[in-house]
Design an enzyme around this catalytic site. Structure first.
Site, PDB file in Angstrom:
ATOM      1  N   LYS A   1     -14.450   8.640  -3.504  1.00 22.31           N
ATOM      2  CA  LYS A   1     -15.685   8.974  -2.783  1.00 22.31           C
ATOM      3  C   LYS A   1     -16.175  10.350  -3.175  1.00 22.31           C
ATOM      4  O   LYS A   1     -17.383  10.565  -3.371  1.00 22.31           O
ATOM      5  CB  LYS A   1     -15.457   8.881  -1.266  1.00 22.31           C
ATOM      6  CG  LYS A   1     -15.172   7.455  -0.798  1.00 22.31           C
ATOM      7  CD  LYS A   1     -14.509   7.388   0.574  1.00 22.31           C
ATOM      8  CE  LYS A   1     -13.891   6.014   0.801  1.00 22.31           C
ATOM      9  NZ  LYS A   1     -12.945   5.982   1.938  1.00 22.31           N
TER      10      LYS A   1
ATOM     11  N   HIS B   1       0.797  -1.233   0.000  1.00 25.18           N
ATOM     12  CA  HIS B   1       0.000   0.000   0.000  1.00 25.18           C
ATOM     13  C   HIS B   1       0.822   1.271   0.000  1.00 25.18           C
ATOM     14  O   HIS B   1       0.261   2.354   0.194  1.00 25.18           O
ATOM     15  CB  HIS B   1      -0.920   0.046   1.217  1.00 25.18           C
ATOM     16  CG  HIS B   1      -2.015  -0.974   1.207  1.00 25.18           C
ATOM     17  ND1 HIS B   1      -3.259  -0.714   0.700  1.00 25.18           N
ATOM     18  CD2 HIS B   1      -2.024  -2.258   1.631  1.00 25.18           C
ATOM     19  CE1 HIS B   1      -4.017  -1.801   0.839  1.00 25.18           C
ATOM     20  NE2 HIS B   1      -3.283  -2.759   1.389  1.00 25.18           N
TER      21      HIS B   1
ATOM     22  N   LYS C   1      -8.521  14.160   4.616  1.00 27.34           N
ATOM     23  CA  LYS C   1      -7.666  12.964   4.616  1.00 27.34           C
ATOM     24  C   LYS C   1      -6.669  13.117   5.750  1.00 27.34           C
ATOM     25  O   LYS C   1      -6.595  14.179   6.375  1.00 27.34           O
ATOM     26  CB  LYS C   1      -6.927  12.839   3.280  1.00 27.34           C
ATOM     27  CG  LYS C   1      -6.166  14.118   2.868  1.00 27.34           C
ATOM     28  CD  LYS C   1      -5.422  13.942   1.569  1.00 27.34           C
ATOM     29  CE  LYS C   1      -6.301  14.042   0.342  1.00 27.34           C
ATOM     30  NZ  LYS C   1      -6.181  12.908  -0.550  1.00 27.34           N
ATOM     31  N   ARG C   2      -5.898  12.067   6.049  1.00 25.67           N
ATOM     32  CA  ARG C   2      -4.864  12.192   7.054  1.00 25.67           C
ATOM     33  C   ARG C   2      -3.912  13.325   6.696  1.00 25.67           C
ATOM     34  O   ARG C   2      -3.691  13.628   5.524  1.00 25.67           O
ATOM     35  CB  ARG C   2      -4.078  10.878   7.160  1.00 25.67           C
ATOM     36  CG  ARG C   2      -4.800   9.807   7.926  1.00 25.67           C
ATOM     37  CD  ARG C   2      -4.999  10.202   9.367  1.00 25.67           C
ATOM     38  NE  ARG C   2      -3.759  10.142  10.110  1.00 25.67           N
ATOM     39  CZ  ARG C   2      -3.532   9.303  11.114  1.00 25.67           C
ATOM     40  NH1 ARG C   2      -4.452   8.442  11.504  1.00 25.67           N
ATOM     41  NH2 ARG C   2      -2.381   9.310  11.747  1.00 25.67           N
TER      42      ARG C   2
ATOM     43  N   THR D   1      -8.398   6.766  -1.896  1.00 27.60           N
ATOM     44  CA  THR D   1      -9.761   6.260  -2.049  1.00 27.60           C
ATOM     45  C   THR D   1     -10.760   7.380  -1.772  1.00 27.60           C
ATOM     46  O   THR D   1     -11.872   7.358  -2.281  1.00 27.60           O
ATOM     47  CB  THR D   1     -10.023   5.073  -1.092  1.00 27.60           C
ATOM     48  OG1 THR D   1      -9.495   5.405   0.198  1.00 27.60           O
ATOM     49  CG2 THR D   1      -9.370   3.807  -1.600  1.00 27.60           C
TER      50      THR D   1
END
Ligand code: GPU
Length: 839
Positions: A677, A374, A565-566, A673
């Site tokens: 979305k 990943h 997001k992070r 991802t």
């Protein structure tokens, strides 16, 4: 129960069972029953949480029949099963999703209404299981949803962390972490299964001794044993009868330790031992894309992996499948390297505990594992110092040495006289302090190695795993990520769904390529009007939420420009900030300038130990404080940091976006991802050619995507020739002014020290090349602003984005995994009234 038809003229009367019936009346009765008998409350004194729990149990009852039927069918057929091993499952709230997948959202909504309750409020009550950090954990959760929807026999295996990802508060602009007590009000979705507990050994040493037949064997003498107790959560597919299982392990002390300590009178010692054992599943490590190298983390990994492998062996025994057939019964997917000690652990179980010859055990192991990588970030690639690893897992280290010896023989055979290659590929890094390289171990022990987007897989082959690609080219393949349309469209965006269903029916929920049919309506002005109105209503909801939580007024006609997001330097939230400051500077230079109003929304957590990421959060809040209050701005720009981004909150925010910020340095984001979305909910993306952005752009069309920035090759080339961020700063006056304003203390009450570390990073080596991409980003944002002024054009782009995103369903990803290398078939589940009890 069906009353028998005694004569032709008697009409059939169906009496619904309180635990399975789906009519509004039955749901109401069951709800009242659960409130009384499980929560022990009558309505007048029940809290909102009591109501939530009563409803959750009502829904769980309706899941149980499917769950037991599924388990029974799988065990009767000894079906081939996917075991998805992951240190993280970021499930999010369960109630709403289960209502959608059971197909009873509307009935339950009505039942609650008739009882004077608001379903939406009850949904808000749920404490979400935040057992993951970000994309990797959420991907695992989406995959479970798709596996169940596609009726694939599967088990998710992980850790039941007592504390999931921390809750984020913001104090004076800084992130503050608060422990996540998600279990404190009870968890109605899980069932403990203590009868399937297993023991896991840790530490100690190994000994070579003769067994009862005089054969020498290795014995592992541990200095700690912990018990793993499985907690099962049902994973229901969308409108199928399949309910698979997520099995999470909780660590506890073994009883024998208590007895031993009590005998010797060491009461406190026994209690201490208990605490040490329970620590293993206490808390999720809050790091995303970075390896920590902590002893407890390794203990977590071996703990859940060993429990899970033993559980698979128990299942095989129960189904009378011989151990030799392990790879026929299970395929084990390794979600990154976090569970990769499963490879030596399976070898240990087969060789040491089942007396299997090494070659045979290795044949089984190699055929059982598949590995998903990943990330390409070097700091996220797990390596364990030999000392630490050997202390915790002495036997596993020996096994890894043996795997490595045989593997290097293979390399030598394929590439004779290439000592440098041997050094590069060894499972043990010997360049300085010695380490076990977990990604390499995963490559050697797996029959498949995949990346998570086309570009990412290519870069794995070319760069990080190049030697392994040359060694085993047939193992490498790509599986582009996907997201579940059930949670991220149906549940989170009912307005969009109603509009879609009115035009193209609801087949798209199971077959997302059906969204293509929307293209036929893009020229219909009435449809575009409806689309625009829908978006406006969603934005109004979010504006109300912002007002309620931050007291900031935002204009729903402004462009909602969102980055959620992070926080990580490679994701470049601070590049977004440089754009905000640039717009602000333009206004300051010319207050009457005609600019497109924007609302900048940020959400995301930073790892507690990641100082620069936390400083970026502080910067956003500091810039917001100035921009939001400056009268010259005249409300044309708003900057809002929404705290505590989690799954629940993500579902609320994605649908409201006009613009989705996907601006990582090319070659750094494996897939992303969130990008999917947003686009599935009608946002247009501004992004680099990174991760799955590349494929999103391919699908939606270059004219419906705002591309900017260096390509991966250009990033590499620039690094090589000697990148000088300072030169960009000197040459571009807008860039210079933006950075100078941060550096001078303009956003920090005149304090130039506060953001100095950030400025130094940017002007020093600027690892993620913000300065190199700045001009391209700003010019592209100017085109975005221009495009948004032509709202009709924008709506067309929005519709086309949704219409062309069919590829990014996690159903497609899971189908690819199944067909390409899992080789598992769907198993249809028939709903029987009662599960047959056998002795
Ligand atoms: N990812 Br490694 C995480 O969320 N956490 C990690 O520790 C690692 C990877 C992400 C990638 O950053 C993201 O690009 C990808 O979409 C996601 O995994 C799922 O594959």
């Amino acid at each position: 129960q069906t009353l028998p038809n005694s004569s032709e003229t008697v009409t059939e009367v169906r009496v619904e069972d309180d635990r399975t019936g789906l009519s509004v009346e039955t749901l109401k009765r069951a709800f009242a029953d659960n409130l009384f008998y499980i929560q022990g409350k009558f309505p007048q004194i029940a809290s909102k949480n009591d109501f939530y729990m009563a409803l959750a149990y009502t829904v769980r009852d309706r899941l149980l029949r499917r769950w037991l039927n599924t388990a029974e069918t799988y065990s009767r057929n000894a079906s081939r099963t996917v075991a998805y091993l992951s240190a993280e499952f970021l499930m999010g709230p369960q109630l709403g999703n289960n209502l959608i997948n059971l197909g009873i959202y509307d009935q339950v909504n009505q039942a609650m209404q008739e009882l004077g309750l608001d379903l939406r409020e009850l949904l808000e009550e749920e404490e979400e299981p935040g057992l993951g950090n970000g994309g990797l954990g959420r991907l695992a959760a989406c995959y479970l949803d798709s596996l169940a929807t596609l009726e694939i026999p599967s088990l998710g295996y992980g850790i039941r962390y007592e504390f999931g990802i921390f809750d984020q508060d913001i104090k004076d602009g800084w992130q503050v972490e608060i422990t996540d007590k998600w279990l404190s009000a009870g968890n109605p979705w899980e069932l403990p299964r203590p009868e399937w507990s297993v023991e896991v050994k840790l530490g100690g040493h190994t000994e070579k001794r003769a067994d009862e037949h005089g054969n020498f064997k290795i014995y592992w003498v541990p200095n700690q044993v912990v018990k793993g107790i499985p907690y099962d959560t049902p994973i229901l597919g969308y409108k199928t009868n399949t309910a698979n299982t997520l099995r999470l392990w909780k660590a506890e002390a073994v009883e024998s330790f208590d007895f031993y300590a009590f005998d010797s009178g060491d009461y406190l010692g026994a209690v201490h031992q208990k605490t040490v054992s329970e620590n293993i599943s206490k808390v999720l490590y809050p790091n995303d894309n970075s390896a920590q190298g902590k002893e407890l983390r390794l203990a977590q990994q071996i703990f859940f992996v060993s429990c899970s492998l033993k559980d698979m062996m128990r299942i095989m025994e129960q189904q009378k499948v011989p151990l030799e057939q392990f790879p026929e019964k299970f395929v084990i997917q390794l979600n990154d390297t976090h569970p990769s000690v499963a490879i030596p652990e399976l070898m240990r179980l087969l060789v040491d505990e089942y007396d299997m010859p090494w070659e045979k055990a290795w044949g089984i192991t190699k055929q059982s594992f598949a590995y998903t990588n990943h990330t390409l970030l070097p700091e996220a690639l797990e390596r364990w110092p030999i000392g630490l690893f050997g202390k915790m897992l002495p036997r596993h280290l020996e096994i890894i040495y043996e795997i490595n010896k045989r593997f290097l023989d293979e390399v030598r055979m394929k590439f004779p006289d290439d000592t440098d290659r041997l050094r590069r590929m060894s499972l043990i890094d010997e360049s300085g302090e010695r380490y076990v390289r977990m990604a390499f171990l995963a490559c050697v022990g797996s029959y498949s190695i995949n990346g998570v987007a086309a570009l990412h897989t290519e870069l794995l082959k070319k760069d990080v795993l190049h030697d392994f690609y040359e060694m085993y080219p047939e193992k490498f393949n790509n599986k582009t990520n996907g997201v579940t349309p059930r949670r991220f469209m149906v549940l989170s965006n009912p307005r969009l769904c109603r509009l879609l269903n009115s035009k193209i029916g609801d087949e798209w929920i199971k077959n997302l390529y059906e969204l293509k049919k929307l293209e036929a309506f893009v020229e219909d002005p009435e449809f575009r009007r409806q689309w625009r109105e829908m978006k406006l209503e969603i934005k109004q909801d979010v504006a109300d939420y912002i007002k309620k939580t931050t007291d900031i007024d935002v204009n729903v006609n402004s462009m909602f420009d969102i980055q959620a997001k992070r926080f990580h330097e490679y994701k470049r939230q601070h590049l977004n900030v440089l754009h905000i400051i640039t717009l602000y500077n333009r206004i300051k230079a010319n207050p009457d300038i005609d600019i497109t109003p924007r609302t900048f929304l940020f959400g995301g957590k930073a790892a507690p130990g990641y100082y620069i990421a936390k400083l970026i959060i502080k910067l956003i809040n500091s810039v917001g404080d100035i921009v939001n209050r400056d009268p010259d701005v005249r409300d044309r720009l708003k900057v809002v940091f929404l705290k505590d981004f989690n799954v629940k909150f993500a579902q609320r925010i994605y649908p409201s976006a006009d613009l989705s910020e996907q601006i990582s340095t090319a070659g750094k984001e494996a897939s992303g991802t969130g990008n999917m979305k947003f686009a599935l909910n009608g946002a247009i993306t501004i992004g680099t050619l990174d991760g799955a952005n590349v494929e999103i752009r391919e699908e939606v069309g270059a004219e419906n995507f705002f591309l900017f920035g260096l390509t991966t090759e250009e990033v590499y080339a620039l690094k090589k020739e000697g990148y000088q961020p300072w030169e960009y700063y000197q040459k571009d006056p807008e860039l210079k002014l933006a950075i100078d304003r941060i550096a001078s203390g303009f956003f920090s009450h005149g304090d130039p020290k506060l953001f100095k570390p950030l400025v130094d990073h940017l002007l020093g080596n600027d690892q993620y090349m913000l300065l190199a991409d700045y001009r391209s980003y700003i010019d592209t944002q100017d085109r975005v602003s221009e495009a948004y002024r032509d709202i009709d054009r924008w709506v067309r782009m929005s519709i086309l984005n949704v219409a062309r995103m069919g590829k990014f369903s996690s159903d497609r990803s899971i189908r690819d995994y199944c067909e390409d290398f899992w080789k598992v078939q769907p198993v249809n589940i028939e709903l029987k009234e009662y599960v047959q009890a056998t002795a």
